[in-house]
Design a protein around this motif. Structure first.
Motif, PDB file in Angstrom:
ATOM      1  N   GLY A   1       6.300   8.163   4.325  1.00  0.00           N
ATOM      2  CA  GLY A   1       6.272   8.219   2.875  1.00  0.00           C
ATOM      3  C   GLY A   1       6.880   6.967   2.265  1.00  0.00           C
ATOM      4  O   GLY A   1       7.923   6.492   2.721  1.00  0.00           O
ATOM      5  N   GLU A   2       6.258   6.437   1.237  1.00  0.00           N
ATOM      6  CA  GLU A   2       6.747   5.201   0.632  1.00  0.00           C
ATOM      7  C   GLU A   2       8.066   5.428  -0.099  1.00  0.00           C
ATOM      8  O   GLU A   2       8.418   6.551  -0.468  1.00  0.00           O
ATOM      9  N   VAL A   3       8.800   4.334  -0.290  1.00  0.00           N
ATOM     10  CA  VAL A   3       9.976   4.369  -1.150  1.00  0.00           C
ATOM     11  C   VAL A   3       9.804   3.255  -2.181  1.00  0.00           C
ATOM     12  O   VAL A   3       9.543   2.107  -1.841  1.00  0.00           O
TER      13      VAL A   3
ATOM     14  N   ALA B   1       5.092   2.084   5.352  1.00  0.00           N
ATOM     15  CA  ALA B   1       5.094   1.853   6.799  1.00  0.00           C
ATOM     16  C   ALA B   1       4.184   2.844   7.491  1.00  0.00           C
ATOM     17  O   ALA B   1       3.866   3.904   6.952  1.00  0.00           O
ATOM     18  N   TRP B   2       3.779   2.483   8.691  1.00  0.00           N
ATOM     19  CA  TRP B   2       3.055   3.401   9.561  1.00  0.00           C
ATOM     20  C   TRP B   2       3.480   3.137  11.002  1.00  0.00           C
ATOM     21  O   TRP B   2       4.068   2.097  11.312  1.00  0.00           O
ATOM     22  N   ALA B   3       3.186   4.096  11.863  1.00  0.00           N
ATOM     23  CA  ALA B   3       3.513   3.988  13.284  1.00  0.00           C
ATOM     24  C   ALA B   3       2.332   4.471  14.103  1.00  0.00           C
ATOM     25  O   ALA B   3       1.516   5.272  13.629  1.00  0.00           O
ATOM     26  N   PRO B   4       2.190   3.993  15.332  1.00  0.00           N
ATOM     27  CA  PRO B   4       1.125   4.506  16.203  1.00  0.00           C
ATOM     28  C   PRO B   4       1.321   5.991  16.472  1.00  0.00           C
ATOM     29  O   PRO B   4       2.438   6.450  16.727  1.00  0.00           O
ATOM     30  N   GLY B   5       0.214   6.735  16.418  1.00  0.00           N
ATOM     31  CA  GLY B   5       0.251   8.165  16.680  1.00  0.00           C
ATOM     32  C   GLY B   5      -0.598   8.524  17.876  1.00  0.00           C
ATOM     33  O   GLY B   5      -1.110   7.652  18.589  1.00  0.00           O
TER      34      GLY B   5
ATOM     35  N   LEU C   1       7.522   0.776  14.229  1.00  0.00           N
ATOM     36  CA  LEU C   1       7.174   1.046  12.835  1.00  0.00           C
ATOM     37  C   LEU C   1       6.731  -0.252  12.173  1.00  0.00           C
ATOM     38  O   LEU C   1       7.442  -1.260  12.235  1.00  0.00           O
ATOM     39  N   ARG C   2       5.570  -0.240  11.542  1.00  0.00           N
ATOM     40  CA  ARG C   2       5.022  -1.434  10.888  1.00  0.00           C
ATOM     41  C   ARG C   2       5.300  -1.322   9.386  1.00  0.00           C
ATOM     42  O   ARG C   2       4.646  -0.555   8.676  1.00  0.00           O
TER      43      ARG C   2
ATOM     44  N   PRO D   1      -3.460   8.748   7.659  1.00  0.00           N
ATOM     45  CA  PRO D   1      -2.161   8.719   8.348  1.00  0.00           C
ATOM     46  C   PRO D   1      -1.285   9.932   8.063  1.00  0.00           C
ATOM     47  O   PRO D   1      -0.218  10.069   8.647  1.00  0.00           O
ATOM     48  N   PHE D   2      -1.746  10.822   7.166  1.00  0.00           N
ATOM     49  CA  PHE D   2      -1.004  12.047   6.872  1.00  0.00           C
ATOM     50  C   PHE D   2      -1.805  13.277   7.277  1.00  0.00           C
ATOM     51  O   PHE D   2      -1.795  14.301   6.608  1.00  0.00           O
TER      52      PHE D   2
END
Length: 404
Positions: free
Chosen positions: A394-396, A381-385, A291-292, A11-12
Motif C-alpha cells: 500500500g502506498e504512503v 512498492a512491489w515485491a515478487p510473489g 522490495l522495489r 498486485p492486490f
C-alpha cells in the motif's frame, strides 16, 4: 468487472490480501478490511456472515486483537480469508461485503505502541558520512558494521497515508550564524523506509532471537520518516534525533502480512565484519526482502531505492532492539531507516539526491533541493510473489502544508 474477478497481474490479488481499517463513506463505524484488487472486503462482516470462529479477531475497530493473537492465528485467518474470496460457493455471501476503494475512508490500522527507527542502509550511511564528514578516513561510524543503529521516535505522531504534514518549526543554526534562530524548517526532507509491525509481545527481561522474528512480527508497510534537516543538524549532538523527526511519520493504510512475502525473501549483502552471536544470521533463513520501491514528488518519480541492498535485516533489528531485555508490545512499529541503493537514482532522501542542497533536483516543470509547501510525496512498492505475480504494498503519501 465484478469485484471477485481481479484482473490478471493485479498486485492486490488473492495472493496478497493486506489488512487495513476502513469506514464506508458517510459512516463513522470502523472495521477491519482486507484489500482485494480495487475493493475492500469487510472482514468482520464476512466472518459473521460465514459463522467463522475468527469474528473476535476481525469484527473490530482496529487490527490490535488480530496482531496480539500470534503466529498460528495469523496463518489460520489468512487461509480462511483466502478461501472466502476464492471459493465460488462464498461469492453470494461475500459480494455485498466488498466496497470500492473509492467509497471508503482508510484509517491508521493499529494503535502504535513504541516507535523505533533504524539506520540500516550502508549506501545511505556512507552518503551521509561523506556529506557531513568529508575528511573522515571512513564515511561510516566505527560501530556501524557491528550493530544496527537506531533511535526512539514519537508514536503519537505516526499518521496514516494521506494525512497532511505541517511544516515543523524549531531552532536552527547554520555554521556561519552567530546564534540560533527560531522558525519554520527550510530543509524539510523525506526518508523512504519500510516499517515492521509487531504483533505478539515479549516479556520484559527477555530477548527475541533471530529465529523468532516471524513469531513476533505480523507484517510490514511503507513508511516516510519526514525529517527537518536544519532542526536535526542543530539539535542532534550528543543525543541524536529529536524535534527534527518527531513531528510526523507517515505509514501506509495497508499492512502486508509476512506470509504474503515468502517469495520475496533474499539473502542480505555479504557481511564484511564478524558479528556477535545474537546478530549472526549466517545459519538462518534469508532475512532480506526484495522490495522495489519508487518515490514520487508531485507525481514525478525521483528515486527507485532497492530494499534488497539493506545491510541489516528486520530480524537483526528486532534482536538488537530486545537484547538488553526491552519488551515488545503489540503495535510496536520499527522503521528500517532510509532505503538507498548504490546508484544516484536509488537514493531515498532529498539530502542524498541533492547532496545536502548543493545540487538541484530537476523535475519536468520545476526544480527542488528540499520540500516546499504544497509538495506531495508518494512512496509505492512491489515485491515478487508466487508464480511470477507481484505483491503490491500500500502506498504512503503526504502533502506538506505551511507551519501553523
Amino acid at each position: 468487472m465484478p469485484p471477485f474477478e481481479v484482473p490478471e497481474g493485479d498486485p492486490f490479488g488473492p495472493h496478497n490480501l493486506p489488512y487495513g481499517v476502513f469506514s464506508p463513506l458517510g459512516s463513522k463505524e470502523r472495521g477491519v478490511g482486507v484489500r482485494l484488487g480495487d475493493h475492500v472486503l469487510d472482514a468482520g462482516g464476512a466472518a459473521r456472515a460465514l459463522g467463522s470462529p475468527y469474528v473476535r479477531l476481525l469484527a473490530c475497530r482496529s487490527l490490535d486483537p488480530l496482531l496480539a493473537a500470534g503466529r498460528t492465528a495469523w496463518s489460520d485467518v489468512r487461509r480462511a480469508i483466502t478461501a472466502w474470496v476464492t471459493v465460488p460457493a462464498h461469492r453470494e455471501t461475500i459480494a455485498p461485503l466488498l466496497h470500492p476503494l473509492s467509497e471508503v475512508t482508510l484509517h491508521l490500522p493499529f494503535e502504535v505502541a513504541d516507535y523505533v527507527d533504524f539506520y540500516a542502509s550502508e549506501n545511505h550511511a556512507r552518503n551521509v558520512g561523506k556529506i557531513f564528514r568529508p575528511d573522515a578516513a571512513d564515511s561510516l561510524t566505527p560501530n556501524w558494521k557491528h550493530l544496527p543503529i537506531g533511535y526512539h521516535g514519537r508514536s503519537g505522531t505516526v499518521v496514516v497515508s494521506g494525512t497532511d504534514v505541517v511544516r515543523p518549526s524549531g531552532q536552527r543554526k547554520a555554521p556561519t550564524d552567530p546564534e540560533p534562530v527560531f522558525g519554520p524548517s527550510v530543509r524539510l526532507d523525506i526518508e523512504a523506509e519500510v516499517g515492521f509491525v509487531v504483533g505478539a509481545p515479549s516479556a520484559m527481561g527477555t530477548s527475541v532471537p533471530l529465529s523468532d522474528f516471524s513469531d513476533h512480527v505480523f507484517g510490514l508497510c511503507l513508511l516516510n520518516d519526514w525529517s527537518a534537516r536544519d532542526l536535526q543538524a542543530w539539535e542532534y549532538v550528543p543525543l541524536g534525533p529529536f524535534l527534527g523527526k518527531s513531528f510526523a511519520t507517515s505509514v501506509s493504510a495497508w499492512i502486508t502480512p509476512l506470509d504474503a512475502l515468502e517469495d520475496a525473501r533474499v539473502p542480505p549483502p555479504s557481511r564484511t565484519h564478524p558479528l556477535l552471536p545474537y546478530l549472526d544470521d549466517s545459519s538462518e533463513e534469508p532475512g532480506g526482502y526484495d522490495l522495489r520501491i519508487s518515490v514520487a514528488l508531485n507525481g514525478h518519480v525521483i528515486s527507485e531505492p532497492p530494499f534488497s541492498t539493506m545491510y541489516w535485516t528486520a530480524a537483526q533489528q528486532l534482536a538488537h532492539m530486545t537484547v538488553n531485555g526491552a519488551s515488545l508490545r503489540t503495535g510496536d512499529l520499527y522503521g528500517s531507516g532510509t532505503v538507498s541503493g548504490a546508484g544516484e537514482r536509488e537514493r531515498g532522501s532529498l539530502l542524498e539526491l541533492t547532496w545536502n542542497g548543493r545540487d538541484t533536483l530537476e523535475l519536468p516543470d520545476d526544480k527542488r533541493t528540499f520540500l516546499e509547501d504544497g509538495d506531495v510525496v508518494t512512496i509505492t512498492a512491489w515485491a515478487p510473489g508466487p508464480n511470477g505475480t507481484q505483491v503490491g504494498l500500500g502506498e504512503v503519501t503526504g502533502r506538506v502544508v505551511p507551519s501553523a
